[in-house]
Every structure is written in C-alpha cells, then in structure tokens.
Design a protein around this motif. Structure first.
Motif, PDB file in Angstrom:
ATOM      1  N   ASP A  12       0.829  -1.207   0.000  1.00 43.74           N
ATOM      2  CA  ASP A  12       0.000   0.000   0.000  1.00 43.74           C
ATOM      3  C   ASP A  12       0.864   1.258   0.000  1.00 43.74           C
ATOM      4  OD1 ASP A  12      -2.220  -1.593   0.027  1.00 43.74           O
ATOM      5  OD2 ASP A  12      -2.501  -1.495   2.194  1.00 43.74           O
ATOM      6  N   LEU A  13       1.968   1.237   0.753  1.00 40.23           N
ATOM      7  CA  LEU A  13       2.857   2.393   0.783  1.00 40.23           C
ATOM      8  C   LEU A  13       3.515   2.630  -0.576  1.00 40.23           C
ATOM      9  CD1 LEU A  13       4.693   2.078   4.229  1.00 40.23           C
ATOM     10  CD2 LEU A  13       2.998   3.766   3.567  1.00 40.23           C
ATOM     11  N   LEU A  14       3.957   1.570  -1.216  1.00 40.18           N
ATOM     12  CA  LEU A  14       4.608   1.716  -2.523  1.00 40.18           C
ATOM     13  C   LEU A  14       3.639   2.220  -3.584  1.00 40.18           C
ATOM     14  CD1 LEU A  14       6.833  -1.510  -2.563  1.00 40.18           C
ATOM     15  CD2 LEU A  14       7.535   0.827  -2.064  1.00 40.18           C
ATOM     16  N   VAL A  15       2.374   1.782  -3.500  1.00 40.80           N
ATOM     17  CA  VAL A  15       1.370   2.300  -4.426  1.00 40.80           C
ATOM     18  C   VAL A  15       1.046   3.748  -4.107  1.00 40.80           C
ATOM     19  CG1 VAL A  15      -1.032   2.051  -5.179  1.00 40.80           C
ATOM     20  CG2 VAL A  15       0.391   0.015  -4.869  1.00 40.80           C
ATOM     21  N   LEU A  16       1.024   4.082  -2.815  1.00 41.22           N
ATOM     22  CA  LEU A  16       0.674   5.439  -2.396  1.00 41.22           C
ATOM     23  C   LEU A  16       1.692   6.464  -2.890  1.00 41.22           C
ATOM     24  CD1 LEU A  16      -1.432   6.972  -0.609  1.00 41.22           C
ATOM     25  CD2 LEU A  16       0.214   6.770   1.261  1.00 41.22           C
ATOM     26  N   ARG A  24     -13.874  14.721   5.963  1.00 41.18           N
ATOM     27  CA  ARG A  24     -13.354  13.354   6.118  1.00 41.18           C
ATOM     28  C   ARG A  24     -11.824  13.373   6.112  1.00 41.18           C
ATOM     29  NH1 ARG A  24     -12.141  11.461   0.865  1.00 41.18           N
ATOM     30  NH2 ARG A  24     -12.612  13.103  -0.625  1.00 41.18           N
ATOM     31  N   THR A  25     -11.232  12.622   7.015  1.00 41.20           N
ATOM     32  CA  THR A  25      -9.778  12.473   7.106  1.00 41.20           C
ATOM     33  C   THR A  25      -9.462  11.024   7.424  1.00 41.20           C
ATOM     34  OG1 THR A  25      -9.843  13.096   9.448  1.00 41.20           O
ATOM     35  CG2 THR A  25      -9.344  14.841   7.852  1.00 41.20           C
ATOM     36  N   PRO A  26      -8.434  10.451   6.818  1.00 40.28           N
ATOM     37  CA  PRO A  26      -8.034   9.087   7.160  1.00 40.28           C
ATOM     38  C   PRO A  26      -7.610   8.997   8.625  1.00 40.28           C
ATOM     39  CG  PRO A  26      -7.052   9.759   5.083  1.00 40.28           C
ATOM     40  CD  PRO A  26      -7.651  10.992   5.708  1.00 40.28           C
ATOM     41  N   PRO A  27      -7.835   7.867   9.285  1.00 41.85           N
ATOM     42  CA  PRO A  27      -7.490   7.748  10.703  1.00 41.85           C
ATOM     43  C   PRO A  27      -5.995   7.689  10.973  1.00 41.85           C
ATOM     44  CG  PRO A  27      -8.327   5.659   9.856  1.00 41.85           C
ATOM     45  CD  PRO A  27      -8.514   6.679   8.765  1.00 41.85           C
ATOM     46  N   THR A  28      -5.187   7.305   9.997  1.00 40.37           N
ATOM     47  CA  THR A  28      -3.748   7.221  10.209  1.00 40.37           C
ATOM     48  C   THR A  28      -3.062   8.442   9.618  1.00 40.37           C
ATOM     49  OG1 THR A  28      -3.521   5.931   8.166  1.00 40.37           O
ATOM     50  CG2 THR A  28      -3.750   4.704  10.220  1.00 40.37           C
ATOM     51  N   VAL A  29      -1.979   8.866  10.278  1.00 39.63           N
ATOM     52  CA  VAL A  29      -1.277  10.076   9.859  1.00 39.63           C
ATOM     53  C   VAL A  29      -0.618   9.883   8.498  1.00 39.63           C
ATOM     54  CG1 VAL A  29       0.543  11.707  10.479  1.00 39.63           C
ATOM     55  CG2 VAL A  29      -0.923  10.740  12.253  1.00 39.63           C
ATOM     56  N   ILE A  30      -0.079   8.694   8.242  1.00 39.21           N
ATOM     57  CA  ILE A  30       0.673   8.477   7.011  1.00 39.21           C
ATOM     58  C   ILE A  30      -0.238   8.517   5.785  1.00 39.21           C
ATOM     59  CG2 ILE A  30       0.489   5.963   6.941  1.00 39.21           C
ATOM     60  CD1 ILE A  30       3.488   5.959   6.225  1.00 39.21           C
ATOM     61  N   ARG A  38      -2.879  10.610   5.610  1.00 38.22           N
ATOM     62  CA  ARG A  38      -3.494  11.930   5.480  1.00 38.22           C
ATOM     63  C   ARG A  38      -2.746  12.836   4.522  1.00 38.22           C
ATOM     64  NH1 ARG A  38      -4.240  12.819  11.977  1.00 38.22           N
ATOM     65  NH2 ARG A  38      -5.667  11.053  12.314  1.00 38.22           N
ATOM     66  N   SER A  39      -1.504  12.514   4.199  1.00 41.25           N
ATOM     67  CA  SER A  39      -0.738  13.360   3.296  1.00 41.25           C
ATOM     68  C   SER A  39      -1.143  13.181   1.845  1.00 41.25           C
ATOM     69  CB  SER A  39       0.761  13.064   3.449  1.00 41.25           C
ATOM     70  OG  SER A  39       1.026  11.690   3.196  1.00 41.25           O
ATOM     71  N   HIS A  40      -2.004  12.194   1.557  1.00 43.73           N
ATOM     72  CA  HIS A  40      -2.451  11.952   0.192  1.00 43.73           C
ATOM     73  C   HIS A  40      -3.974  11.941   0.167  1.00 43.73           C
ATOM     74  CE1 HIS A  40       1.595  10.773  -1.311  1.00 43.73           C
ATOM     75  NE2 HIS A  40       1.752  10.359  -0.067  1.00 43.73           N
ATOM     76  N   PRO A  41      -4.583  12.537  -0.843  1.00 45.37           N
ATOM     77  CA  PRO A  41      -6.049  12.552  -0.922  1.00 45.37           C
ATOM     78  C   PRO A  41      -6.588  11.149  -1.171  1.00 45.37           C
ATOM     79  CG  PRO A  41      -5.077  13.441  -2.937  1.00 45.37           C
ATOM     80  CD  PRO A  41      -3.946  13.255  -1.967  1.00 45.37           C
ATOM     81  N   ARG A  57      -5.413   1.405   6.473  1.00 47.51           N
ATOM     82  CA  ARG A  57      -4.368   1.152   5.496  1.00 47.51           C
ATOM     83  C   ARG A  57      -4.325   2.284   4.482  1.00 47.51           C
ATOM     84  NH1 ARG A  57      -5.161  -4.837   3.247  1.00 47.51           N
ATOM     85  NH2 ARG A  57      -3.412  -4.111   1.984  1.00 47.51           N
ATOM     86  N   PRO A  58      -3.150   2.731   4.099  1.00 50.83           N
ATOM     87  CA  PRO A  58      -3.042   3.847   3.135  1.00 50.83           C
ATOM     88  C   PRO A  58      -3.693   3.504   1.804  1.00 50.83           C
ATOM     89  CG  PRO A  58      -0.934   3.420   4.205  1.00 50.83           C
ATOM     90  CD  PRO A  58      -1.830   2.289   4.585  1.00 50.83           C
ATOM     91  N   GLY A  59      -4.543   4.399   1.324  1.00 49.82           N
ATOM     92  CA  GLY A  59      -5.200   4.204   0.048  1.00 49.82           C
ATOM     93  C   GLY A  59      -6.309   3.177   0.049  1.00 49.82           C
ATOM     94  N   ARG A  60      -6.752   2.727   1.223  1.00 52.95           N
ATOM     95  CA  ARG A  60      -7.808   1.720   1.322  1.00 52.95           C
ATOM     96  C   ARG A  60      -9.004   2.290   2.077  1.00 52.95           C
ATOM     97  NH1 ARG A  60      -6.460  -2.192  -2.332  1.00 52.95           N
ATOM     98  NH2 ARG A  60      -4.229  -2.590  -2.200  1.00 52.95           N
ATOM     99  N   HIS A  61     -10.163   1.673   1.867  1.00 53.93           N
ATOM    100  CA  HIS A  61     -11.345   2.096   2.593  1.00 53.93           C
ATOM    101  C   HIS A  61     -11.514   1.273   3.867  1.00 53.93           C
ATOM    102  CE1 HIS A  61     -13.329  -1.553   1.219  1.00 53.93           C
ATOM    103  NE2 HIS A  61     -13.032  -1.242  -0.039  1.00 53.93           N
TER     104      HIS A  61
END
Length: 437
Positions: free
Chosen positions: A111-115, A335-341, A343-346, A355-359
């Motif tokens: 997920d991080l590499l895709v983000l 709306r904001t993602p629950p994790t800080v990492i 939140r830097s990406h829409p 998870r980054p980029g996941r619902h």
C-alpha cells in the motif's frame, strides 16, 4: 527548577538535535533514533547512498508525525522488508511481493509503494484471487492441478470479472465467496486422489458420500461438478441437489428502526461517519460492504435542489432525505483518514480506513454500528426492505437500491402485495389525470 539545581546529573538533552526529550540508550530522542534507523535501513551498503527510486518512500516515512510508531515499524518485519528493497534483495514489483507470504507487513508495504507511486495501482482482490488459484493448485498432483487451474481461470475468474460493476474493484467478500468454491474443489479433488480415483471415473455414490459428510459444501461442490461436466472432465450424469438455504427474514421493528435513525441524524456526539453509515443501513437497507466502498464519484447533486445529494447504488440515482444529505455533505467536507501516514495523500473514499489508500473494512463498520444500538445489520436491512417494498414498486426499488430483481421480487412477495397494488396505491395518492399523460 532546572535539572542541575534539582541535583539531577543525567542530561535530558538529545545529543543530535540538542532538544529536551525522553532519551534512548544512545542519548538520543525517539525522533532522532527513528530517523537514524530509517537512514541505516535505506542506505545501500555498497554505494553508501539511498537508491533514487526509493527516495519517495523514504520521504513518506520520514514525514511520519509519531516517531515511536515509526521506530516500532522499522524494528519489526516492515523494516526488514524496507531493507531488502534498499539492498535489491526484494524487487519493487507486485510479482515479487506476491511470492512472499501475504502478511500484514507485506500488504502494508504494498500500500505504501502504491501510495508514493513506486508501484502502479491494481485491483488487489482480483490479483490475490489469481494468486490463490496458483497457490491452491500447487498442493495437488499434476493431473488434478491442471483441472483446478482450469476451473479457477475459466469459471471463477470470469465470475470475478462479472462482479466488477461501475468501475469498482472486487470486494473482499466477493473474493472470499469465490475462494470458498476454489477450496471445496481442491478438497474434493484431493479426496479422490487419496483413494486412487480420477475425476473422470467418479461415481454418483462416491459424490453422494462426500456430499453427505460435507453438507455445508454442497452448493460449492455442485457448481464444480456442473462445470467439470460441461468441460467433459467428469461423468455428465452425476447429480448433486441444489442446497436449499432458509432465508433469514427476521426484522428490526419499525419503531426501533425509525427512532434509531432519528437519533443518529440528530446526535452530534456520535462520529459523523458512523451516523451516515447507520442511516444508510436503517433507512435504505444497504450492505456494509457497499457502504465502505463509496467514493466521491458516487455522490451527485440534485439539478433542481442543490442541498439534496444522491448516491449511485444501482442503475438509478438514489436521492437522500434532507437531514441525511446534510450529514453526507459534512462528511465529504471533513473526512480524514485515521492514520497520519495516509493523510498526506487525498483519498477518494467516503470512509477511509487504516491502510493507506484503502477504505474501511465492512467488519469494522459493522462492529461500530452494533455499538450504536443496531443489534445486527441484517435485522435493520430486512426492516428497511420490508418498509420500502410496500411503498415503491419492486423493480424501481431494485434499480435504486442496487440489488438484483429476484431479491427485490422475493421481498415484494413476502410483504403480501401484488403487482397491481403499486398502481392502485399511486392512483389513491393523486386524482386521475384529466388528459393523456
């Protein structure tokens, strides 16, 4: 007083950033320790520099606001995977990650590499289903391995492609449903191989004995045998009865359902995301799996009423009630993602997950709704369906809610109404037209 006046001889000043903080064993603060560990893990031991293609991931991790969480992540399996990327022991490709055991650390790194753009985005559940077919086939002998591979690629994968509608990816529940069919086919083929019987020589009596011992797999076995008979891999006269499942039509009382929905619409102490999701379940009978996958593209503004919002669940737009429209607009704006990492990406999702980029996952949403007074989403959905089908024609309701016509028609019959009752009800609501419509 300062530490010196208090008689404290130990220094609380970090030897790297010279700031006051709780220090680690190397006399550095947690933030400096995490950054030092990140530099050590992402530096190539040969060149002494960070690979250029890995720099976006390094920048994303370095911007993490909680140094304790970053340090814990780098000291765990996630840090080992990052180190393998930096030393070229692990290639930055989906194929290389698919060869690893699919743990939480591997999925998080993907997920991080895709983000950050190192890996291209893909339909993850569809790709994992293809991987599952390969993994399960390797557990069988060569003959049955080919049969299971053909079953997965020619029967299950087309079903997965058909399940993808309106450009939405395959859901986790849909993948689990197809994976259950794959596992039952593998188990049945392994049973035949253990007794020295080929699928082409399988008899009705042997299938009946296996189906009797595994009644909860009867439907999946029937699907596999029907396909294998069509592909001329098994005898065509083997019959497996279709499993009859009693549909649970227990409902939540209308009084409790309406009062709970009213409380969610007006109670400002409840999380906004939970209020919107709860109202969609209580008022429109939506599945949690469908709610969490909603994106901004599914939201539409009414052309004549700007304050009214609509959601696209089926073929036609479902226009929401005024209070729910206002709540949905507030959710979109804040709306904001629950994790800080993350939140830097829409994010396009209305209900972003950890998870980054996941619902958000459907199980997590269901547990949160239970804590809000919805005992079971099935009871709430059944109550909403029974209320809606008595006032809206079942075909129109299927297009608005996004379900199949058969399900809507069964609820129509369960409500003890006929097809002409809808026309009669509409004629009672308004006088007959004086001129042809």
């Amino acid at each position: 007083m300062c530490p010196e006046c208090a008689g404290v001889r130990f220094s609380y000043r970090c030897r790297t950033c010279h700031g006051f903080a709780r220090l680690e064993s190397d006399a550095r603060c947690r933030a400096c320790t995490a950054q030092s560990r990140l530099t050590a893990l992402t530096t190539d031991p040969v060149t002494g520099a960070t690979p250029e293609w890995l720099q976006p991931l390094v920048d994303e991790l370095a911007a993490y606001e909680n140094p304790s969480s970053l340090d814990a992540y780098l000291r765990g399996p996630g840090g080992q995977l990052v180190r393998q990327l930096a030393t070229s022991a692990l290639l930055p490709t989906h194929e290389a990650l698919d060869e690893l055991r699919q743990t939480a650390s591997v999925n998080h790194l993907r997920d991080l590499l895709v983000l950050v753009g190192i890996l291209p985005s893909r339909d993850e559940q569809l790709a994992q289903l293809a991987r599952d077919i390969t993994v399960h086939a390797t557990e069988l002998d060569p003959g049955n391995r080919l049969i299971l591979t053909r079953y997965g690629r020619w029967s299950l994968m087309p079903l997965a492609q058909h399940a993808i509608r309106h450009g939405k990816p395959l859901t986790k529940g849909q993948r689990a449903y197809l994976l259950r069919r794959l596992r039952v086919a593998r188990q049945f083929l392994g049973h035949l191989h253990g007794r020295g019987v080929l699928l082409a020589d399988c008899t009705q009596a042997r299938c009946d004995r296996w189906a009797t011992q595994h009644r909860h797999y009867q439907s999946e076995l029937r699907h596999f045998l029907v396909w294998s008979a069509d592909a001329r891999l098994s005898p065509p006269r083997i019959a497996i009865a279709a499993a009859q499942h009693a549909e649970d039509r227990s409902i939540m009382s209308d009084t409790e359902r309406v009062l709970t929905a009213l409380r969610l619409e007006t109670n400002e102490t409840v999380s906004l995301a939970d209020r919107v999701a709860g109202c969609l379940v209580l008022q429109y009978g939506q599945l949690c799996t469908r709610i969490v996958s909603l994106t901004l593209d599914d939201v539409q503004h009414h052309p004549n009423e700007p304050d009214t919002l609509g959601l696209l669940f089926g073929r036609d737009q479902l226009w929401l009630r005024p209070r729910l429209s206002a709540l949905l607009q507030r959710l979109i704006d804040g709306r904001t993602p629950p994790t800080v990492i993350a939140r830097s990406h829409p994010t396009p999702y209305l209900f972003p997950g950890m998870r980054p980029g996941r619902h958000l996952t459907a199980n997590a949403l269901s547990e949160r709704l239970v804590r809000l007074g919805i005992p079971a989403t099935r009871l709430a959905r059944n109550g909403a369906w029974l209320s809606l089908v008595s006032s809206v024609h079942w075909k129109m309701l299927a297009d608005l809610i996004g379900t199949c016509n058969a399900t809507a028609h069964r609820w129509h019959q369960h409500s003890a109404t006929d097809r002409a009752s809808y026309v009669a009800m509409r004629m009672r609501d308004r006088p007959p037209p004086s001129v042809p419509e």
